[in-house]
Design a protein around this motif. Structure first.
Motif, PDB file in Angstrom:
ATOM      1  N   MET A  80      42.037  36.403  42.985  1.00  0.00           N
ATOM      2  CA  MET A  80      42.624  36.948  44.029  1.00  0.00           C
ATOM      3  C   MET A  80      43.062  38.353  44.217  1.00  0.00           C
ATOM      4  N   THR A  81      42.314  39.265  44.864  1.00  0.00           N
ATOM      5  CA  THR A  81      42.843  40.619  44.897  1.00  0.00           C
ATOM      6  C   THR A  81      44.107  41.138  45.677  1.00  0.00           C
ATOM      7  N   VAL A  82      44.156  40.230  46.881  1.00  0.00           N
ATOM      8  CA  VAL A  82      45.555  40.378  47.577  1.00  0.00           C
ATOM      9  C   VAL A  82      46.238  39.017  47.677  1.00  0.00           C
ATOM     10  N   PRO A  83      46.566  38.527  46.831  1.00  0.00           N
ATOM     11  CA  PRO A  83      47.430  37.271  46.862  1.00  0.00           C
ATOM     12  C   PRO A  83      48.695  37.048  47.917  1.00  0.00           C
ATOM     13  N   ARG A  84      48.747  35.955  48.578  1.00  0.00           N
ATOM     14  CA  ARG A  84      49.758  35.798  49.634  1.00  0.00           C
ATOM     15  C   ARG A  84      50.660  34.504  48.913  1.00  0.00           C
ATOM     16  N   ALA A  85      51.893  35.145  48.623  1.00  0.00           N
ATOM     17  CA  ALA A  85      52.777  34.367  48.175  1.00  0.00           C
ATOM     18  C   ALA A  85      54.019  33.686  49.412  1.00  0.00           C
ATOM     19  N   ALA A  86      54.473  32.533  49.179  1.00  0.00           N
ATOM     20  CA  ALA A  86      55.514  31.918  50.090  1.00  0.00           C
ATOM     21  C   ALA A  86      56.537  31.616  49.292  1.00  0.00           C
ATOM     22  N   MET A  87      57.712  32.372  49.547  1.00  0.00           N
ATOM     23  CA  MET A  87      59.010  31.884  48.830  1.00  0.00           C
ATOM     24  C   MET A  87      59.766  30.661  49.809  1.00  0.00           C
ATOM     25  N   LEU A  88      59.375  29.695  49.121  1.00  0.00           N
ATOM     26  CA  LEU A  88      59.794  28.288  49.865  1.00  0.00           C
ATOM     27  C   LEU A  88      61.389  28.048  50.039  1.00  0.00           C
ATOM     28  N   ALA A  89      61.744  27.440  50.828  1.00  0.00           N
ATOM     29  CA  ALA A  89      63.310  27.142  51.340  1.00  0.00           C
ATOM     30  C   ALA A  89      63.050  25.803  52.429  1.00  0.00           C
ATOM     31  N   ALA A  90      64.322  25.559  52.679  1.00  0.00           N
ATOM     32  CA  ALA A  90      64.268  24.284  53.531  1.00  0.00           C
ATOM     33  C   ALA A  90      64.112  24.921  55.121  1.00  0.00           C
ATOM     34  N   THR A  91      64.357  26.181  55.334  1.00  0.00           N
ATOM     35  CA  THR A  91      64.176  26.631  56.558  1.00  0.00           C
ATOM     36  C   THR A  91      63.726  27.919  56.837  1.00  0.00           C
ATOM     37  N   GLU A  92      63.455  28.654  57.613  1.00  0.00           N
ATOM     38  CA  GLU A  92      62.754  30.010  57.785  1.00  0.00           C
ATOM     39  C   GLU A  92      63.904  30.916  58.242  1.00  0.00           C
ATOM     40  N   LYS A  93      65.216  30.486  58.239  1.00  0.00           N
ATOM     41  CA  LYS A  93      66.382  31.553  58.690  1.00  0.00           C
ATOM     42  C   LYS A  93      66.994  31.550  57.514  1.00  0.00           C
ATOM     43  N   VAL A  94      67.500  32.820  57.393  1.00  0.00           N
ATOM     44  CA  VAL A  94      68.616  32.938  56.159  1.00  0.00           C
ATOM     45  C   VAL A  94      69.905  32.072  56.517  1.00  0.00           C
ATOM     46  N   ASN A  95      70.310  31.404  55.671  1.00  0.00           N
ATOM     47  CA  ASN A  95      71.636  30.444  56.006  1.00  0.00           C
ATOM     48  C   ASN A  95      72.540  30.866  54.749  1.00  0.00           C
ATOM     49  N   TYR A  96      73.217  31.650  54.713  1.00  0.00           N
ATOM     50  CA  TYR A  96      74.041  31.893  53.497  1.00  0.00           C
ATOM     51  C   TYR A  96      75.484  31.927  54.041  1.00  0.00           C
ATOM     52  N   PRO A  97      76.519  31.143  52.999  1.00  0.00           N
ATOM     53  CA  PRO A  97      76.043  30.672  51.579  1.00  0.00           C
ATOM     54  C   PRO A  97      75.585  29.535  51.559  1.00  0.00           C
ATOM     55  N   ALA A  98      75.362  28.501  52.637  1.00  0.00           N
ATOM     56  CA  ALA A  98      75.090  27.239  52.686  1.00  0.00           C
ATOM     57  C   ALA A  98      73.835  26.953  51.981  1.00  0.00           C
ATOM     58  N   MET A  99      72.836  27.793  52.242  1.00  0.00           N
ATOM     59  CA  MET A  99      71.434  27.759  51.502  1.00  0.00           C
ATOM     60  C   MET A  99      71.315  28.986  50.635  1.00  0.00           C
ATOM     61  N   PRO A 100      71.693  29.257  49.433  1.00  0.00           N
ATOM     62  CA  PRO A 100      71.469  30.575  48.734  1.00  0.00           C
ATOM     63  C   PRO A 100      70.039  31.051  48.535  1.00  0.00           C
ATOM     64  N   ALA A 101      69.110  30.086  48.333  1.00  0.00           N
ATOM     65  CA  ALA A 101      67.695  30.235  48.396  1.00  0.00           C
ATOM     66  C   ALA A 101      67.025  31.020  49.658  1.00  0.00           C
ATOM     67  N   THR A 102      67.665  30.846  50.849  1.00  0.00           N
ATOM     68  CA  THR A 102      66.967  31.445  51.802  1.00  0.00           C
ATOM     69  C   THR A 102      67.490  32.921  51.667  1.00  0.00           C
ATOM     70  N   LEU A 103      68.593  33.479  51.443  1.00  0.00           N
ATOM     71  CA  LEU A 103      68.692  34.954  51.069  1.00  0.00           C
ATOM     72  C   LEU A 103      67.849  35.385  50.154  1.00  0.00           C
TER      73      LEU A 103
END
Length: 304
Positions: free
Chosen positions: A171-194
């Motif tokens: 894969m010369t230009v791999p595409r990586a998705a950083m998974l979370a429960a939502t596509e919106k930053v919701n901090y501090p409730a969901m630190p993974a989004t930040l």
């Protein structure tokens, strides 16, 4: 060689000019021994059986497997068996290490031992390779087995390790998705989004080389262009991710187990981040998945 399917991994390993030795600690496991002998018969590698040889021989007899031509080392103790596997790698007697009937933590503890282990090149993380059942394309998942609750820096290293595996697969230009429960930053409730948002910004600034990194995004956005369109979510990764990076081991393990239980998919998985890819199969993996994991380790060794 570009790898586009799991079967390609086996073809790549068989085409390797040499048959690397695989130190198995401990070898007294039905599925591990069966898969190791399949790999040996196919010319992928040469297993070295470390562990309680009474148990190993009994399993081999029950499965009608001929292990007489293999090197067998009688070490019934778990810690002694994993230390011997690591020693064999350090001293050039084996090119690969595989977990048999021992816990992952016992094996990785020996690998990470500061005096007798294998120095890591960053951090260790588990990478799973599987075929998307909808599209058939090859995908990667990390980390489902090693890092329990990684902080931002560890997630960066987990991503780097996965990108290295993706590039080794062609894969010369791999595409990586950083998974979370939502596509919106919701901090501090969901630190993974930040964390996901910060890592995606790092990707935009070129921190990961030729790679596209998006996040935070839910699993459906990473895999389905239709879902991304319906939610008005725009990202070059959305709907076309090659790599799924989960926020913690719990979500990673659940997603991993859903592949081989709910979907009955074969998977290939190794622990990377040191000079040797370590085959760490799940106890629930089929013998064929274990064979694929060994093929993946051989491929990574020959392409490094």
């Amino acid at each position: 060689m570009t790898i586009t399917s799991l079967d390609d991994l086996i073809r790549s390993a068989v085409a390797s000019p040499s048959s690397p030795k695989l130190a198995i600690a401990r070898s007294g496991d039905i599925f591990v021994l069966e898969a190791a002998m399949q790999a040996y018969s196919a010319g992928l590698l040469e297993p070295v059986l470390i562990g309680d040889q009474n148990i190993t021989r009994r399993i081999a007899h029950d499965l009608s497997l001929d292990i007489s031509s293999l090197r067998c080392i009688h070490l019934p103790d778990d810690e002694a068996a994993v230390r011997e596997a690591v020693r064999m790698y350090r001293e050039g007697e084996a090119a690969l290490i595989m977990k048999g009937a021992v816990s992952t933590s016992t094996l990785l503890k020996a690998v990470l031992d500061k005096t007798s282990g294998v120095p890591p090149q960053g951090i260790l993380s588990h990478v799973t390779v599987f075929e998307n059942p909808a599209s058939g394309k090859l995908m990667l998942l990390s980390d489902a087995a090693v890092n329990i609750r990684p902080n931002l820096q560890r997630k960066v290293e987990i991503l780097r390790n996965a990108l290295n595996v993706a590039r080794a697969l062609g894969m010369t230009v791999p595409r990586a998705a950083m998974l979370a429960a939502t596509e919106k930053v919701n901090y501090p409730a969901m630190p993974a989004t930040l964390d996901a948002d910060l890592i995606a910004r790092m990707g935009q600034e070129g921190a990961f080389g030729d790679a596209l990194v998006g996040g935070p995004m839910a699993l459906d956005l990473a895999l389905s262009a239709q879902a991304a369109t319906s939610k008005g979510f725009q990202s070059p990764v959305a709907g076309n991710a090659d790599i799924l990076i989960t926020p913690d081991i719990e979500s990673g393990n659940v997603l991993f187990k859903s592949l081989n239980t709910l979907l009955s998919l074969d998977v290939a998985g190794v622990v990377v981040g040191s000079s040797v890819p370590i085959v760490v199969p799940s106890r629930g993996d089929s013998a064929h998945s274990k064979l694929l994991s060994m093929a993946l380790a051989v491929h990574l060794t020959t392409t490094s």
